[in-house]
Design a protein around this motif. Structure first.
Motif, PDB file in Angstrom:
ATOM      1  N   LYS A 157       9.032   3.051  20.185  1.00  0.00           N
ATOM      2  CA  LYS A 157      10.337   2.804  20.720  1.00  0.00           C
ATOM      3  C   LYS A 157      11.327   3.053  19.989  1.00  0.00           C
ATOM      4  CE  LYS A 157      12.202  -1.434  22.233  1.00  0.00           C
ATOM      5  NZ  LYS A 157      12.429  -3.090  22.434  1.00  0.00           N
ATOM      6  N   LEU A 158      11.535   3.011  18.541  1.00  0.00           N
ATOM      7  CA  LEU A 158      12.282   3.477  17.709  1.00  0.00           C
ATOM      8  C   LEU A 158      12.822   4.909  17.849  1.00  0.00           C
ATOM      9  CD1 LEU A 158      11.725   1.271  14.721  1.00  0.00           C
ATOM     10  CD2 LEU A 158      13.454   0.889  16.086  1.00  0.00           C
ATOM     11  N   GLU A 159      11.400   5.700  18.035  1.00  0.00           N
ATOM     12  CA  GLU A 159      11.785   7.208  18.093  1.00  0.00           C
ATOM     13  C   GLU A 159      12.298   7.509  19.602  1.00  0.00           C
ATOM     14  OE1 GLU A 159      11.019   9.776  16.620  1.00  0.00           O
ATOM     15  OE2 GLU A 159      10.173   8.703  14.817  1.00  0.00           O
ATOM     16  N   ARG A 160      12.287   6.690  20.523  1.00  0.00           N
ATOM     17  CA  ARG A 160      12.763   7.082  21.763  1.00  0.00           C
ATOM     18  C   ARG A 160      14.388   6.421  21.699  1.00  0.00           C
ATOM     19  NH1 ARG A 160       8.062   4.889  24.037  1.00  0.00           N
ATOM     20  NH2 ARG A 160       9.013   2.949  24.150  1.00  0.00           N
ATOM     21  N   GLU A 161      14.477   5.547  20.944  1.00  0.00           N
ATOM     22  CA  GLU A 161      15.959   5.174  20.907  1.00  0.00           C
ATOM     23  C   GLU A 161      16.600   6.279  19.909  1.00  0.00           C
ATOM     24  OE1 GLU A 161      16.077   1.387  18.914  1.00  0.00           O
ATOM     25  OE2 GLU A 161      15.287   0.176  21.104  1.00  0.00           O
ATOM     26  N   LYS A 162      15.988   6.540  18.927  1.00  0.00           N
ATOM     27  CA  LYS A 162      16.466   7.758  18.097  1.00  0.00           C
ATOM     28  C   LYS A 162      17.104   8.988  18.820  1.00  0.00           C
ATOM     29  CE  LYS A 162      15.674  10.372  13.730  1.00  0.00           C
ATOM     30  NZ  LYS A 162      14.625  10.453  12.899  1.00  0.00           N
ATOM     31  N   GLN A 163      15.989   9.427  19.782  1.00  0.00           N
ATOM     32  CA  GLN A 163      16.278  10.412  20.611  1.00  0.00           C
ATOM     33  C   GLN A 163      17.392  10.241  21.620  1.00  0.00           C
ATOM     34  OE1 GLN A 163      15.025  13.581  20.466  1.00  0.00           O
ATOM     35  NE2 GLN A 163      13.494  12.991  18.639  1.00  0.00           N
ATOM     36  N   HIS A 182      16.920  -1.679   9.572  1.00  0.00           N
ATOM     37  CA  HIS A 182      16.356  -2.961   9.560  1.00  0.00           C
ATOM     38  C   HIS A 182      15.005  -3.109  10.252  1.00  0.00           C
ATOM     39  CE1 HIS A 182      16.467  -7.392   9.228  1.00  0.00           C
ATOM     40  NE2 HIS A 182      16.352  -7.434  10.705  1.00  0.00           N
ATOM     41  N   GLN A 183      15.087  -2.411  11.489  1.00  0.00           N
ATOM     42  CA  GLN A 183      13.869  -2.382  12.023  1.00  0.00           C
ATOM     43  C   GLN A 183      12.767  -1.806  11.231  1.00  0.00           C
ATOM     44  OE1 GLN A 183      14.519  -1.020  15.911  1.00  0.00           O
ATOM     45  NE2 GLN A 183      15.537  -2.752  16.666  1.00  0.00           N
ATOM     46  N   LEU A 184      13.232  -0.545  10.667  1.00  0.00           N
ATOM     47  CA  LEU A 184      12.110   0.160   9.833  1.00  0.00           C
ATOM     48  C   LEU A 184      11.688  -0.668   8.530  1.00  0.00           C
ATOM     49  CD1 LEU A 184      13.763   3.675   9.937  1.00  0.00           C
ATOM     50  CD2 LEU A 184      11.722   2.932  10.974  1.00  0.00           C
ATOM     51  N   ARG A 185      12.789  -1.576   8.115  1.00  0.00           N
ATOM     52  CA  ARG A 185      12.377  -2.293   6.814  1.00  0.00           C
ATOM     53  C   ARG A 185      11.424  -3.428   7.447  1.00  0.00           C
ATOM     54  NH1 ARG A 185      17.172  -3.468   5.749  1.00  0.00           N
ATOM     55  NH2 ARG A 185      17.545  -1.936   4.321  1.00  0.00           N
TER      56      ARG A 185
END
Length: 400
Positions: free
Chosen positions: A93-99, A204-207
């Motif tokens: 999900k974070l990868e998609r948001e990053k893209q 924050h999510q990665l942490r």
């Protein structure tokens, strides 16, 4: 001649008598040693049975603990798999948001470049118009200075329009440029703020995911440590129980009770209860009641010569009356028989199983009271109560 022969054979008769006495003494010692050996074997077998029962109980406890810990480890594995699955989903999900953020940033960057190009074009146009205005103003001044007739024929309104008109387009274009520059700065500022917010949220999510991964790794490490500890504990417990059984089998005779314990005791001030407790018995059983001068309890007794049936009788060992009585019931109102101390030869456990194969349960609690008239076959409620009865009755075995 007869006297001479009698005198010759008289020493041989004395020797034979002495040999008979010596043989009887040796036989008595041999029987005592056999009885001690039988008692030792009984005690060792009982201790071995107790150790085996304790070993089986501990095996059951260890199996239950291992099963419980395996269930706990299974639950931890399940939780770890769930957490890893969630982490993978969140990562995607974070990868998609990053893209998406990258695409949005590129789009905003392209829009900013287009606005900048437009602003550059507008600034170049404004600059060219300023140059043309300056050139036109300079030529009008030359005409004015040279006394050109055109300026004389010009009306005041034309002159006013000629002087003031070139300033209006330049000021309007400057205002447009300022507005575009302000919008561009505002857009850049919004993009920077949005980028910072997205980066902070992502960080924050990665942490949080990193903390969850660290926690799952710690749980996995703890699970491995628990498995290792469980394996070591089961290994050590097995060795400990095996060593314990070997020690029970290798007990020497010095740890057994002395020979004087098996001899009849005729002392008047003898304390029967203290003697039995000193022999290592626990007198907290409900099957037998021991005082300082007596012992009472139910025993199963096999019938005499005619009827070989087993009957439940209430036995009373009385040191004051120096007899072993057995009654119909606990009220001691109907006497069924009496065994005097002087008639008791020996008391021993039925190791040879001469009668225990036909005796009622528990068969291992069968013992024999051998008297001058006949042997009495008895069965105690438990093995421990049987040992107490044997040690009690043997203190009154005065038949020897």
């Amino acid at each position: 001649e007869l006297r001479e022969l009698e005198e010759q054979y008289r020493p041989s008769d004395d020797k034979i008598l002495k040999k008979k006495e010596l043989l009887a003494e040796t036989r008595r010692k041999h029987e005592d040693l056999e009885f001690q050996l039988m008692e030792l074997e009984t005690r060792c077998e009982a201790e071995l049975e107790q150790a085996e029962e304790q070993f089986q109980h501990e095996q059951i406890v260890v199996a239950q603990n291992s099963k419980l810990r395996q269930n706990t480890l299974r639950d931890l594995d399940h939780q770890q798999n769930v957490i890893l699955h969630q982490v993978i989903i969140e990562k995607e999900k974070l990868e998609r948001e990053k893209q998406k953020l990258k695409l949005l940033f590129k789009q905003k960057k392209l829009e900013a470049n287009e606005l900048e190009q437009k602003l550059n074009g507008l600034s170049s146009i404004v600059h060219q118009e300023k140059k043309q205005h300056e050139n036109g103003h300079q030529s009008s001044n030359d005409v004015w200075l040279n006394g050109n007739s055109i300026m004389y024929h010009s009306s005041p309104s034309n002159l006013y329009s000629t002087l003031n008109y070139p300033d209006n387009p330049s000021s309007a274009k400057a205002n447009i440029k300022d507005n575009h520059q302000a919008k561009l700065d505002e857009i850049k500022e919004m993009i920077a703020v949005a980028k910072l917010e997205k980066m902070s949220i992502l960080e924050h999510q990665l942490r949080e995911r990193y903390d969850e991964l660290v926690q799952s790794h710690d749980d996995h490490t703890k699970r491995i440590e628990l498995e290792q500890k469980l394996a070591n504990e089961m290994h050590n417990r097995g060795h400990h129980l095996i060593d314990r059984q070997v020690k029970l089998r290798e007990k020497n005779r010095m740890q057994e009770r002395p020979l004087t314990r098996y001899l009849p005791i005729r002392s008047v001030d003898f304390d029967l209860r203290a003697h039995i407790e000193g022999a290592g018995h626990l007198l907290d059983s409900s099957h037998i009641h021991v005082t300082s001068t007596s012992c009472r309890g139910f025993l199963l007794k096999m019938g005499g010569m005619k009827f070989k049936t087993w009957n439940r009788r209430w036995f009373v060992f009385d040191r004051k009356r120096r007899s072993l009585f057995y009654y119909q019931d606990k009220t001691e109102s109907k006497l069924r028989g009496c065994i005097y101390f002087q008639s008791i030869l020996e008391v021993y456990v039925d190791h040879l199983q001469s009668i225990s194969l036909r005796s009622p349960e528990p068969r291992e609690a069968t013992f024999i009271v051998k008297t001058i008239e006949r042997p009495y076959y008895l069965v105690a409620p438990t093995v421990e109560s049987m040992r107490i009865w044997v040690d009690v009755i043997i203190t009154g075995a005065e038949g020897n």
